[in-house]
Scaffold this active site. Structure first.
Site, PDB file in Angstrom:
ATOM      1  N   HIS A  78     -89.787  43.674  -7.213  1.00  0.00           N
ATOM      2  CA  HIS A  78     -88.597  43.812  -8.067  1.00  0.00           C
ATOM      3  C   HIS A  78     -87.733  42.552  -7.988  1.00  0.00           C
ATOM      4  O   HIS A  78     -87.213  42.084  -9.003  1.00  0.00           O
ATOM      5  CB  HIS A  78     -87.763  45.022  -7.621  1.00  0.00           C
ATOM      6  CG  HIS A  78     -88.504  46.322  -7.649  1.00  0.00           C
ATOM      7  ND1 HIS A  78     -88.839  47.001  -6.505  1.00  0.00           N
ATOM      8  CD2 HIS A  78     -88.963  47.073  -8.681  1.00  0.00           C
ATOM      9  CE1 HIS A  78     -89.474  48.128  -6.827  1.00  0.00           C
ATOM     10  NE2 HIS A  78     -89.559  48.194  -8.150  1.00  0.00           N
TER      11      HIS A  78
ATOM     12  N   MET B  46     -87.616  52.051 -10.622  1.00  0.00           N
ATOM     13  CA  MET B  46     -87.328  53.367 -10.038  1.00  0.00           C
ATOM     14  C   MET B  46     -86.642  53.185  -8.682  1.00  0.00           C
ATOM     15  O   MET B  46     -86.585  54.118  -7.879  1.00  0.00           O
ATOM     16  CB  MET B  46     -88.605  54.177  -9.901  1.00  0.00           C
ATOM     17  CG  MET B  46     -89.264  54.453 -11.271  1.00  0.00           C
ATOM     18  SD  MET B  46     -90.116  56.025 -11.371  1.00  0.00           S
ATOM     19  CE  MET B  46     -91.361  55.810 -10.110  1.00  0.00           C
TER      20      MET B  46
ATOM     21  N   SER C  97     -95.329  47.786  -3.077  1.00  0.00           N
ATOM     22  CA  SER C  97     -95.116  49.038  -3.806  1.00  0.00           C
ATOM     23  C   SER C  97     -94.133  49.874  -3.022  1.00  0.00           C
ATOM     24  O   SER C  97     -94.171  49.902  -1.784  1.00  0.00           O
ATOM     25  CB  SER C  97     -96.438  49.800  -3.948  1.00  0.00           C
ATOM     26  OG  SER C  97     -96.173  51.147  -4.303  1.00  0.00           O
TER      27      SER C  97
END
Lengths: 297, 297
Positions: free
Chosen positions: A39, A32, A187
């Protein structure tokens, strides 16, 4: 690195790649956006194992509840593209909402049971949204392998179930959670935390570390004892508002009865301790997975 | 013609084919077996348009309701294989139920709205079962095109919707309904009819023929008049027990208001007259589609 914004454009790239590299392996990292070290680690892993690395960036409205943070979810495309290029992505797919959902969404992919517990209980419809968009992305990109972070352990379990049940020809590769220096799981939502919340949020990691030590030292420990130990640790942070602490099997996510001994269960199947805790208006999740042999799944 | 009974075997065949024929077109005809001229016409069409023709035969328990005819649904593998070979299939995929559903089915594909009317109203869950198995078969076979008979017009509409919404890379090809000499639509379920029921069942075709003439002669006719004309024709068969007669748009399957004029609607979108009628314990369906230009969709 090529940036592609349409489904037709993405299909064309993949079609061309498959013709030119019939034996090529396509690795896919769906995200996202607002990329962080977690990531990056997925892109690095894909880079090692695949010939073509595709990253997608799409904040999927379908997986947010009406009172959740879809609107304010952090976005920074320029920074994301810089990180993606440095980490080694070949293609980045960034569709607009209108491109992915051009009309009313009539078709959804639903996984029962394992979506009803943990985050599924406090976020109804969330995993329908996840499964539907991941299934769409898999159909658009047609990857051989897809990489997901274990920070979202339930998401990994649900997607593995969907892929298995629907015979989707993609290998799901779960990858380890990345953490800040003090242990907080990376996060995109960590940016929501104020200074004090950020300081206290480390308690999730500390509780899971304590759980790890408990499991390795208390051979007779029960599921209930483990959960209560984690609860007490977390409650030491005054701002922590516990949503759930659950001890379940993995990837089936079956709740373990209170009296069951962790050591015995571990001989048969992996055990997951999963947490969701609010700090102010920010809901953080974290987990720890134990397996008989120590591996990831 | 090769017969394949496992998912792994099917994947292997397709993988090999794709490597050897990177530009080859795979045509797919999913069926529940007990093949008739309708299925043959789908195989012929696939043979014309595709390089590799794959047929599947699988009576899918997931699309039968608890009181429906899953157990007694007609099966004849030997005859099916003979027909498939003669019609020109290259590969026939015949999995057992255990192969397709090795454990409890947790994942389903659901299409809302257009599944709730017509057959969906009297067969709750039917289209979830259809969508789930067709999605599985598409993932296993990976065809470029898939062929479906318009006798099941709602099924065609639902699968087109699913493929579009989930971006499944398959072109859906609707094919004309095949009929007996007297007009009865070919269906594997026709074998259930006794002699008298079979004789009267032709009323479905006759009613649709009359509807066709009505539309071409009564320019001012309304949706309600058309439906009532069809109803009267069908009621002339004493054994006919009407489940539904509906006049809807296609492929959206939106019901048309009673007062709306058919001729005007046809300028904007195709109109479908769809029927389900019981003869004894056998439920038959049939339909007629009208388009401004006279084509199929």
């Amino acid at each position: 690195m090529k940036v592609i914004r349409t489904i037709a454009g993405m299909r064309q790239e993949i079609k061309q790649y498959r013709i030119e590299h019939p034996a090529g392996v396509i690795g896919f990292v769906p995200t996202m956006g607002y990329l962080h070290g977690g990531h990056e680690s997925l892109i690095h892993r894909a880079r090692q194992e695949a010939d073509l690395v595709v990253l997608s960036i799409f904040v999927n409205p379908l997986q947010f509840g009406p009172n959740e943070d879809f609107e304010r979810y952090p976005r920074d495309e320029e920074r994301d593209l810089r990180i993606a290029a440095e980490a080694g992505a070949d293609l980045v797919f960034i569709p607009k909402v209108q491109e992915m959902y051009p009309r009313e969404v009539l078709t959804t992919v639903q996984v029962r049971k394992i979506t009803e517990r943990l985050c599924g209980a406090s976020r109804p419809g969330h995993f329908d949204g996840v499964c539907t968009v991941v299934s769409k992305l898999f159909h658009i990109v047609g990857p051989d392998r897809a990489y997901f972070g274990m920070k979202d352990a339930q998401q990994v379990a649900v997607i593995m179930q969907m892929v298995q049940d629907l015979n989707i020809p993609v290998e799901i590769v779960p990858c380890p959670t990345m953490r800040e220096a003090d242990g907080l799981a990376l996060s995109s939502r960590n940016v929501y935390l104020n200074e004090e919340e950020r300081r206290q949020a480390v308690v999730l990691y500390q509780a899971l570390e304590a759980a790890d030590e408990y499991i390795h030292t208390q051979q007779g420990g029960t599921c209930e004892e483990l959960r209560e130990m984690i609860r007490q640790k977390i409650q030491m942070a005054p701002l922590a508002d516990i949503d759930y602490i659950e001890i379940v099997t993995f990837p089936g996510l079956e709740p373990l009865p209170d009296r069951v001994k962790i050591a015995g269960t571990l001989q048969q199947q992996p055990v997951l301790a999963a947490l969701a805790v609010r700090f102010g208006s920010t809901r953080l999740i974290d987990n720890r997975l134990w397996t008989a042999k120590g591996g990831l799944v």
